[in-house]
Design a protein around this motif. Structure first.
Motif, PDB file in Angstrom:
ATOM      1  N   PRO A   1      41.211  33.806  38.201  1.00  0.00           N
ATOM      2  CA  PRO A   1      39.898  34.429  38.294  1.00  0.00           C
ATOM      3  C   PRO A   1      39.435  34.581  39.746  1.00  0.00           C
ATOM      4  N   GLU A   2      38.584  35.571  39.980  1.00  0.00           N
ATOM      5  CA  GLU A   2      38.069  35.792  41.323  1.00  0.00           C
ATOM      6  C   GLU A   2      37.378  34.529  41.819  1.00  0.00           C
ATOM      7  N   THR A   3      37.614  34.212  43.081  1.00  0.00           N
ATOM      8  CA  THR A   3      37.236  32.901  43.587  1.00  0.00           C
ATOM      9  C   THR A   3      36.522  33.018  44.929  1.00  0.00           C
ATOM     10  N   PRO A   4      35.398  32.327  45.118  1.00  0.00           N
ATOM     11  CA  PRO A   4      34.679  32.403  46.394  1.00  0.00           C
ATOM     12  C   PRO A   4      35.357  31.567  47.481  1.00  0.00           C
TER      13      PRO A   4
ATOM     14  N   ASP B   1      51.277  36.597  49.251  1.00  0.00           N
ATOM     15  CA  ASP B   1      49.990  37.225  49.519  1.00  0.00           C
ATOM     16  C   ASP B   1      50.192  38.563  50.227  1.00  0.00           C
ATOM     17  N   GLU B   2      49.106  39.285  50.473  1.00  0.00           N
ATOM     18  CA  GLU B   2      49.206  40.647  50.992  1.00  0.00           C
ATOM     19  C   GLU B   2      49.702  40.714  52.430  1.00  0.00           C
ATOM     20  N   THR B   3      49.714  39.583  53.148  1.00  0.00           N
ATOM     21  CA  THR B   3      50.292  39.572  54.494  1.00  0.00           C
ATOM     22  C   THR B   3      51.782  39.258  54.457  1.00  0.00           C
ATOM     23  N   GLY B   4      52.264  38.861  53.287  1.00  0.00           N
ATOM     24  CA  GLY B   4      53.661  38.468  53.198  1.00  0.00           C
ATOM     25  C   GLY B   4      53.967  37.191  53.946  1.00  0.00           C
ATOM     26  N   GLY B   5      52.955  36.430  54.290  1.00  0.00           N
ATOM     27  CA  GLY B   5      53.168  35.200  55.039  1.00  0.00           C
ATOM     28  C   GLY B   5      53.395  35.461  56.507  1.00  0.00           C
ATOM     29  N   TYR B   6      54.463  36.207  56.795  1.00  0.00           N
ATOM     30  CA  TYR B   6      54.760  36.566  58.188  1.00  0.00           C
ATOM     31  C   TYR B   6      55.055  38.065  58.297  1.00  0.00           C
TER      32      TYR B   6
ATOM     33  N   TYR C   1      47.986  33.599  41.463  1.00  0.00           N
ATOM     34  CA  TYR C   1      47.896  32.977  42.780  1.00  0.00           C
ATOM     35  C   TYR C   1      48.829  33.669  43.772  1.00  0.00           C
ATOM     36  N   TYR C   2      48.391  33.669  45.036  1.00  0.00           N
ATOM     37  CA  TYR C   2      49.231  34.137  46.138  1.00  0.00           C
ATOM     38  C   TYR C   2      49.546  32.949  47.037  1.00  0.00           C
ATOM     39  N   SER C   3      50.814  32.737  47.322  1.00  0.00           N
ATOM     40  CA  SER C   3      51.170  31.655  48.233  1.00  0.00           C
ATOM     41  C   SER C   3      50.776  32.034  49.657  1.00  0.00           C
TER      42      SER C   3
ATOM     43  N   ARG D   1      43.648  31.937  45.159  1.00  0.00           N
ATOM     44  CA  ARG D   1      43.486  32.252  43.739  1.00  0.00           C
ATOM     45  C   ARG D   1      42.867  33.633  43.618  1.00  0.00           C
ATOM     46  N   ALA D   2      43.659  34.574  43.147  1.00  0.00           N
ATOM     47  CA  ALA D   2      43.198  35.960  43.016  1.00  0.00           C
ATOM     48  C   ALA D   2      42.500  36.208  41.685  1.00  0.00           C
TER      49      ALA D   2
END
Length: 282
Positions: free
Chosen positions: A266-269, A126-131, A170-172, A263-264
């Motif tokens: 499909p766009e997901t609420p 994910d965009e934070t890189g986890g850590y 998906y982003y972990s 889940r990136a």
């Protein structure tokens, strides 16, 4: 239809320590699972007793990665960028470091993988890189545009067998609730959760994603031992040991044998829940 999953991850060990349970679960179910590792792991520190590997660390980590991939039963790909090191590491400045790679070229490499493998599901950090690891964040920067570019015939027209559109991205990630438990355990042991990790450069109090923003939850209790064995192959990285491993294994299986994803596409609420990354695949 053959179900296929492609995970593009930053370092040798991310396939085991991170989402190894998910990868093992899908491989065991007959999914054609592919793992691409972006870097060589050369900038990472080594566990006690592995100091002798420092002069040949790339080869050591390549061998560990291959052994772990065999246990997980995944097809391995390597992008062969140089490990960039953690925040503030001198390795950040190396001209061959992954974070300094040409973005267009790096995206093209992932487009080639997607068009060749043709996965329905793509996974990355994910965009934070986890850590907040720079290489993890750069993976997110590379894989996200590659996911869309692979379907666009006007982009990278000279790469791969032809445009292909994966169905899900998906982003972990992991819930901040879990992190709060770890920080409590650390404090009970007299440890400082703001100075965690082998190099004491990770602040646990800043990690984790609110549960409402984690859309997929994968239970891997039946594949717990597979993840443990794959992680153990990364001896130079500590073999998957952590503060959590001090808990009895029965408790670990009961409360920790889940991996989470945003889940990136499909766009997901927020508050959406699914328990299979292949749900809704056409």
């Amino acid at each position: 239809m053959t179900a296929r999953l492609l995970a593009v991850l930053a370092h040798p060990d991310d396939e085991s320590f991170g989402i190894g349970g998910t990868l093992a679960r899908y491989a065991s179910a007959g999914v054609d699972v592919h793992v691409a590792i972006a870097t060589d792991g050369v900038a990472g520190s080594v566990a006690t007793g592995y100091e002798h590997t420092l002069n040949d660390l790339i080869a050591v980590r390549r061998k560990e990665l291959a052994a772990a991939a065999a246990i997980l039963d995944v097809t391995l790909h390597t992008l062969n960028y140089r490990d960039s090191g953690y925040i503030g590491d001198p390795a950040n400045e190396h001209p061959q470091a992954f974070i300094n790679s040409d973005l267009t070229e790096a995206v093209g490499r992932v487009v080639a993988l997607i068009r060749t493998i043709r996965p329905q599901v793509v996974v990355t950090h994910d965009e934070t890189g986890g850590y907040f690891h720079p290489d993890h964040i750069h993976c997110w920067r590379v894989v996200t545009p590659a996911f869309f570019a692979s379907a666009d015939p006007s982009q990278y027209s000279d790469i791969g067998p032809g445009p292909y559109k994966p169905q899900k991205l998906y982003y972990s990630a992991f819930p901040n609730r879990m992190v709060k438990i770890f920080t409590m355990l650390m404090r009970l042991r007299g440890q400082d959760p703001t100075r965690a990790g082998r190099n004491q450069d990770i602040d646990f109090t800043k990690l984790g994603i609110p549960r409402a923003k984690l859309h997929a939850e994968i239970d891997y209790r039946d594949y717990w031992q597979t993840k443990v064995l794959a992680s153990a192959e990364h001896g130079s990285q500590g073999g998957g040991t952590s503060n959590a491993r001090a808990l009895p294994e029965a408790l670990q299986r009961r409360f920790m044998a889940k991996e989470y994803f945003i889940r990136a596409v499909p766009e997901t609420p927020d508050h959406f829940r699914e328990y299979d990354l292949f749900d809704g695949i056409q």
